[in-house]
Write a protein that holds these residues in place. Structure first.
Motif, PDB file in Angstrom:
ATOM      1  N   VAL A  24       0.853  -1.209   0.038  1.00 49.22           N
ATOM      2  CA  VAL A  24       0.082  -0.062   0.054  1.00 49.22           C
ATOM      3  C   VAL A  24       0.836   1.421   0.083  1.00 49.22           C
ATOM      4  O   VAL A  24       1.728   1.418   0.854  1.00 49.22           O
ATOM      5  N   VAL A  25       0.845   1.965  -0.960  1.00 49.09           N
ATOM      6  CA  VAL A  25       1.481   3.479  -1.160  1.00 49.09           C
ATOM      7  C   VAL A  25       0.416   4.396  -1.461  1.00 49.09           C
ATOM      8  O   VAL A  25      -0.333   4.404  -2.350  1.00 49.09           O
ATOM      9  N   GLY A  26       0.506   5.551  -0.578  1.00 52.01           N
ATOM     10  CA  GLY A  26      -0.470   6.414  -0.685  1.00 52.01           C
ATOM     11  C   GLY A  26      -2.046   6.412  -0.726  1.00 52.01           C
ATOM     12  O   GLY A  26      -2.760   6.772  -1.388  1.00 52.01           O
ATOM     13  N   GLY A  27      -2.223   4.981   0.102  1.00 49.48           N
ATOM     14  CA  GLY A  27      -3.558   4.768   0.261  1.00 49.48           C
ATOM     15  C   GLY A  27      -3.897   3.639  -1.015  1.00 49.48           C
ATOM     16  O   GLY A  27      -5.146   3.356  -0.948  1.00 49.48           O
ATOM     17  N   ARG A  28      -3.180   3.433  -1.964  1.00 48.39           N
ATOM     18  CA  ARG A  28      -3.426   2.533  -3.054  1.00 48.39           C
ATOM     19  C   ARG A  28      -2.783   1.320  -2.942  1.00 48.39           C
ATOM     20  O   ARG A  28      -1.471   1.201  -2.667  1.00 48.39           O
ATOM     21  N   GLU A  29      -3.438   0.168  -3.087  1.00 42.82           N
ATOM     22  CA  GLU A  29      -2.990  -1.326  -2.993  1.00 42.82           C
ATOM     23  C   GLU A  29      -2.541  -1.665  -4.330  1.00 42.82           C
ATOM     24  O   GLU A  29      -3.277  -1.508  -5.463  1.00 42.82           O
ATOM     25  N   PHE A  30      -1.330  -2.123  -4.234  1.00 40.84           N
ATOM     26  CA  PHE A  30      -0.525  -2.914  -5.501  1.00 40.84           C
ATOM     27  C   PHE A  30      -0.211  -4.378  -5.088  1.00 40.84           C
ATOM     28  O   PHE A  30       0.031  -4.645  -3.935  1.00 40.84           O
ATOM     29  N   CYS A  61       4.708   1.232 -11.917  1.00 47.18           N
ATOM     30  CA  CYS A  61       3.359   1.271 -11.755  1.00 47.18           C
ATOM     31  C   CYS A  61       2.715   2.293 -10.559  1.00 47.18           C
ATOM     32  O   CYS A  61       1.578   2.510 -10.377  1.00 47.18           O
ATOM     33  N   VAL A  62       3.634   2.656  -9.789  1.00 43.69           N
ATOM     34  CA  VAL A  62       3.323   3.535  -8.588  1.00 43.69           C
ATOM     35  C   VAL A  62       3.407   4.749  -8.775  1.00 43.69           C
ATOM     36  O   VAL A  62       4.621   5.273  -9.313  1.00 43.69           O
ATOM     37  N   ASP A  63       2.271   5.650  -8.462  1.00 34.86           N
ATOM     38  CA  ASP A  63       2.376   7.057  -9.079  1.00 34.86           C
ATOM     39  C   ASP A  63       3.468   7.726  -7.956  1.00 34.86           C
ATOM     40  O   ASP A  63       3.330   7.434  -6.898  1.00 34.86           O
ATOM     41  N   LYS A  93       8.730   5.980   0.838  1.00 37.35           N
ATOM     42  CA  LYS A  93       7.818   5.403   2.120  1.00 37.35           C
ATOM     43  C   LYS A  93       6.797   4.747   1.594  1.00 37.35           C
ATOM     44  O   LYS A  93       6.263   4.896   0.405  1.00 37.35           O
ATOM     45  N   VAL A  94       6.389   3.512   2.175  1.00 40.81           N
ATOM     46  CA  VAL A  94       5.468   2.572   1.865  1.00 40.81           C
ATOM     47  C   VAL A  94       4.405   2.901   3.156  1.00 40.81           C
ATOM     48  O   VAL A  94       4.978   2.704   4.237  1.00 40.81           O
ATOM     49  N   ASP A  95       2.971   2.805   3.005  1.00 38.69           N
ATOM     50  CA  ASP A  95       2.180   2.617   4.237  1.00 38.69           C
ATOM     51  C   ASP A  95       2.086   1.312   4.740  1.00 38.69           C
ATOM     52  O   ASP A  95       2.237   1.375   6.066  1.00 38.69           O
ATOM     53  N   SER A  96       2.172   0.330   4.072  1.00 44.21           N
ATOM     54  CA  SER A  96       2.357  -1.186   4.625  1.00 44.21           C
ATOM     55  C   SER A  96       2.620  -2.128   3.424  1.00 44.21           C
ATOM     56  O   SER A  96       2.365  -2.077   2.349  1.00 44.21           O
ATOM     57  N   VAL A  97       3.147  -3.365   3.962  1.00 44.07           N
ATOM     58  CA  VAL A  97       3.464  -4.323   2.921  1.00 44.07           C
ATOM     59  C   VAL A  97       2.738  -5.649   3.881  1.00 44.07           C
ATOM     60  O   VAL A  97       2.932  -5.807   4.917  1.00 44.07           O
ATOM     61  N   ASP A  98       1.909  -6.286   2.985  1.00 41.52           N
ATOM     62  CA  ASP A  98       1.180  -7.544   3.789  1.00 41.52           C
ATOM     63  C   ASP A  98       1.568  -8.686   3.152  1.00 41.52           C
ATOM     64  O   ASP A  98       1.437  -8.871   1.735  1.00 41.52           O
ATOM     65  N   VAL A  99       2.408  -9.448   3.838  1.00 41.52           N
ATOM     66  CA  VAL A  99       2.793 -11.017   3.140  1.00 41.52           C
ATOM     67  C   VAL A  99       2.566 -11.993   4.037  1.00 41.52           C
ATOM     68  O   VAL A  99       2.523 -12.084   5.263  1.00 41.52           O
ATOM     69  N   ASP A 100       1.302 -12.986   3.464  1.00 42.89           N
ATOM     70  CA  ASP A 100       0.644 -13.620   4.260  1.00 42.89           C
ATOM     71  C   ASP A 100      -0.017 -13.471   5.532  1.00 42.89           C
ATOM     72  O   ASP A 100       0.167 -14.278   6.488  1.00 42.89           O
ATOM     73  N   GLY A 101      -0.645 -12.198   5.516  1.00 43.79           N
ATOM     74  CA  GLY A 101      -1.207 -11.837   6.814  1.00 43.79           C
ATOM     75  C   GLY A 101      -0.183 -11.026   7.784  1.00 43.79           C
ATOM     76  O   GLY A 101      -0.753 -10.472   8.695  1.00 43.79           O
TER      77      GLY A 101
END
Length: 127
Positions: A24-30, A61-63, A93-101
């Motif tokens: 998640v970057v800038g509220g957008r999920e990739f 792909c990321v603005d 900066k990245v908001d979050s990274v989710d890998v397997d929960g």
């Protein structure tokens, strides 16, 4: 000799742990195919947050991570040492990274290279 090298390369590719990562970057999920790299110990020296590496293709792909906007979103640099040499990569900066929960706050190191079979190289605390 060629057969041995091919067998070793094939075995190494099979042993790779590739996971789906939600970034998640800038509220957008990739979504990205992510290599779990136990040797990646990169951290941001200021915040202590883990740093993962993204391919040039994924960054496009990321603005804000490519073109003229890229310079405005760079928050620092990280030194990367690999078998092919040393490099200083910009981090964003990245908001979050989710890998397997498992959700982690992190920085992304923006590479100018593309990777074979994955788009992101995870830091070892992220999986």
């Amino acid at each position: 000799l060629v057969a041995v090298r091919l067998a070793v390369a094939t075995r190494a590719k099979r042993k790779r742990r590739i996971r789906e990562a939600k970034i998640v970057v800038g509220g957008r999920e990739f979504a990205a195919e992510a290599l779990c790299d136990s040797g990646n110990t990169l951290t941001d020296t200021v915040s202590g947050l883990p740093v993962f590496i993204v391919s040039e293709k994924f960054a496009e792909c990321v603005d804000g991570w490519h073109g003229e906007a890229r310079a405005r979103n760079i928050e620092g640099f990280v030194e990367v040492i690999t078998v092919s040499g040393r490099a200083s990569l910009p981090i964003a900066k990245v908001d979050s990274v989710d890998v397997d929960g498992r959700v982690t706050r992190a920085y992304a190191a923006l590479s100018e290279r593309n990777f074979e079979g994955y788009e992101v190289i995870l830091q070892n605390t992220m999986f």
